[in-house]
Write a protein that holds these residues in place. Structure first.
Motif, PDB file in Angstrom:
ATOM      1  N   LYS A   8       0.831  -1.205   0.000  1.00 20.71           N
ATOM      2  CA  LYS A   8       0.000   0.000   0.000  1.00 20.71           C
ATOM      3  C   LYS A   8       0.867   1.257   0.000  1.00 20.71           C
ATOM      4  N   LEU A   9       1.927   1.250   0.833  1.00 23.01           N
ATOM      5  CA  LEU A   9       2.831   2.393   0.857  1.00 23.01           C
ATOM      6  C   LEU A   9       3.539   2.558  -0.482  1.00 23.01           C
ATOM      7  N   LEU A  10       3.930   1.446  -1.094  1.00 22.66           N
ATOM      8  CA  LEU A  10       4.595   1.499  -2.391  1.00 22.66           C
ATOM      9  C   LEU A  10       3.649   2.072  -3.449  1.00 22.66           C
ATOM     10  N   ALA A  11       2.374   1.658  -3.388  1.00 25.87           N
ATOM     11  CA  ALA A  11       1.389   2.193  -4.342  1.00 25.87           C
ATOM     12  C   ALA A  11       1.215   3.700  -4.164  1.00 25.87           C
ATOM     13  N   ILE A  12       1.228   4.163  -2.916  1.00 27.92           N
ATOM     14  CA  ILE A  12       1.110   5.596  -2.645  1.00 27.92           C
ATOM     15  C   ILE A  12       2.297   6.351  -3.239  1.00 27.92           C
ATOM     16  N   MET A  13       3.507   5.843  -3.005  1.00 31.85           N
ATOM     17  CA  MET A  13       4.704   6.508  -3.515  1.00 31.85           C
ATOM     18  C   MET A  13       4.738   6.508  -5.042  1.00 31.85           C
ATOM     19  N   LEU A  14       4.292   5.423  -5.649  1.00 33.96           N
ATOM     20  CA  LEU A  14       4.286   5.360  -7.114  1.00 33.96           C
ATOM     21  C   LEU A  14       3.269   6.342  -7.698  1.00 33.96           C
ATOM     22  N   THR A  15       2.144   6.527  -7.010  1.00 38.45           N
ATOM     23  CA  THR A  15       1.150   7.492  -7.475  1.00 38.45           C
ATOM     24  C   THR A  15       1.706   8.914  -7.387  1.00 38.45           C
ATOM     25  N   VAL A  16       2.414   9.213  -6.290  1.00 38.42           N
ATOM     26  CA  VAL A  16       3.063  10.519  -6.170  1.00 38.42           C
ATOM     27  C   VAL A  16       4.106  10.691  -7.280  1.00 38.42           C
ATOM     28  N   ALA A  17       4.857   9.625  -7.551  1.00 41.83           N
ATOM     29  CA  ALA A  17       5.867   9.684  -8.606  1.00 41.83           C
ATOM     30  C   ALA A  17       5.227   9.935  -9.973  1.00 41.83           C
ATOM     31  N   LEU A  18       4.049   9.361 -10.195  1.00 42.09           N
ATOM     32  CA  LEU A  18       3.333   9.599 -11.444  1.00 42.09           C
ATOM     33  C   LEU A  18       2.938  11.074 -11.569  1.00 42.09           C
ATOM     34  N   GLY A  19       2.503  11.664 -10.452  1.00 40.69           N
ATOM     35  CA  GLY A  19       2.188  13.096 -10.475  1.00 40.69           C
ATOM     36  C   GLY A  19       3.412  13.934 -10.773  1.00 40.69           C
ATOM     37  N   TRP A  20       4.556  13.535 -10.180  1.00 37.32           N
ATOM     38  CA  TRP A  20       5.810  14.252 -10.448  1.00 37.32           C
ATOM     39  C   TRP A  20       6.192  14.137 -11.924  1.00 37.32           C
ATOM     40  N   LEU A  21       6.038  12.933 -12.492  1.00 34.95           N
ATOM     41  CA  LEU A  21       6.361  12.727 -13.901  1.00 34.95           C
ATOM     42  C   LEU A  21       5.447  13.569 -14.795  1.00 34.95           C
ATOM     43  N   ALA A  22       4.152  13.623 -14.446  1.00 34.65           N
ATOM     44  CA  ALA A  22       3.213  14.436 -15.216  1.00 34.65           C
ATOM     45  C   ALA A  22       3.608  15.904 -15.176  1.00 34.65           C
ATOM     46  N   GLY A  23       4.107  16.347 -14.030  1.00 42.92           N
ATOM     47  CA  GLY A  23       4.556  17.730 -13.917  1.00 42.92           C
ATOM     48  C   GLY A  23       5.826  17.991 -14.698  1.00 42.92           C
ATOM     49  N   ARG A  24       6.785  17.073 -14.619  1.00 41.08           N
ATOM     50  CA  ARG A  24       8.043  17.257 -15.332  1.00 41.08           C
ATOM     51  C   ARG A  24       7.840  17.225 -16.851  1.00 41.08           C
TER      52      ARG A  24
END
Length: 259
Positions: A8-24
């Motif tokens: 669950k924690l890994l899924a949360i971090m990956l979702t945040v990473a996806l948001g970061w990628l969308a921003g970059r």
């Protein structure tokens, strides 16, 4: 930590990473369009209020762990007021720093219980844990935001009264207190929680259609907030004054739990 919690924690971090990628990658537009602010406004003015109202309106206050809540909020308020007193003592002779004491106090005590807390609680503990977390948010917002807004407005009132006195003009504290109360209650976190508690106190069930709409909107809170975290990091980056941010982090994660 169990494997299920880790996933669950890994899924949360990956979702945040996806948001970061969308921003970059600027998938939602360049910095001039400020998509992080647009997404943040949609979260805090539409999705989060729906979740807060629905959860609070269905919450049984008689089953809440009041001793646990007191164990959290009493030290929190003590820490907040201590930081405020120290900062105000340091800036009492600076008329341009009227809001600094209250801002310092809230920065070192107010936790991100909505944007980070709601996704974490919902993902790790489900609706049962989310119910307790919403209670913390309710008191967190009502107590701390009320205290913070009051301290800011009173400091500004003192500075305003001082400047008007120097100019020989009268000043009114009543109007400042009125503004404080209005700004505290009309807030995207405080207002739906207060409305939900009042609705629950009336003993009325949520209509099926209204409950379905609120549930649909509330289901967007976790992914939207997590993507927003990554998006904000991509567009705004880390704070320039990292030492001040680290001081706030240490105060929140070390000093506050010790108290």
């Amino acid at each position: 930590m169990t494997l299920a919690v880790f996933y669950k924690l890994l899924a949360i971090m990956l979702t945040v990473a996806l948001g970061w990628l969308a921003g970059r990658m600027r998938w939602l537009g360049d910095a001039a369009a400020d998509p992080a602010r647009v997404l943040g406004n949609s979260a805090f003015y539409i999705f989060v209020p729906a979740l807060l109202f629905r959860t609070t309106a269905r919450l049984d206050l008689s089953t809440l762990p009041w001793a646990l809540l007191a164990a959290f909020f009493v030290p929190l308020l003590a820490l907040m007021l201590t930081i405020y007193a120290v900062a105000r003592r340091r800036t009492r002779h600076d008329p341009m720093a009227a809001s600094v004491p209250a801002v310092s106090a809230i920065m070192c005590s107010f936790g991100n219980t909505v944007q980070v807390g709601i996704p974490m609680a919902a993902a790790l503990f489900g609706e049962a844990g989310l119910g307790i977390h919403i209670t913390v948010i309710s008191l967190h917002a009502l107590v701390l935001l009320t205290m913070f807004t009051t301290l800011v407005e009173l400091d500004r009132a003192r500075a305003h009264a001082r400047s008007r006195a120097q100019a020989g003009l009268p000043s009114s504290l009543a109007s400042t207190l009125k503004t404080t109360v209005r700004n505290t209650l009309i807030h995207p976190v405080v207002l739906p929680v207060t409305a939900g508690m009042l609705y629950r106190a009336l003993g009325l069930p949520l209509p099926a259609v209204a409950d379905e709409v609120l549930q649909l909107l509330a289901s967007a809170v976790v992914p939207v907030c997590l993507v927003l975290i990554g998006l904000s990091l991509a567009y705004y980056g880390l704070p320039r004054q990292v030492h001040k941010a680290l001081g706030a982090v240490i105060t929140k994660l070390v000093v506050q739990p010790l108290i």
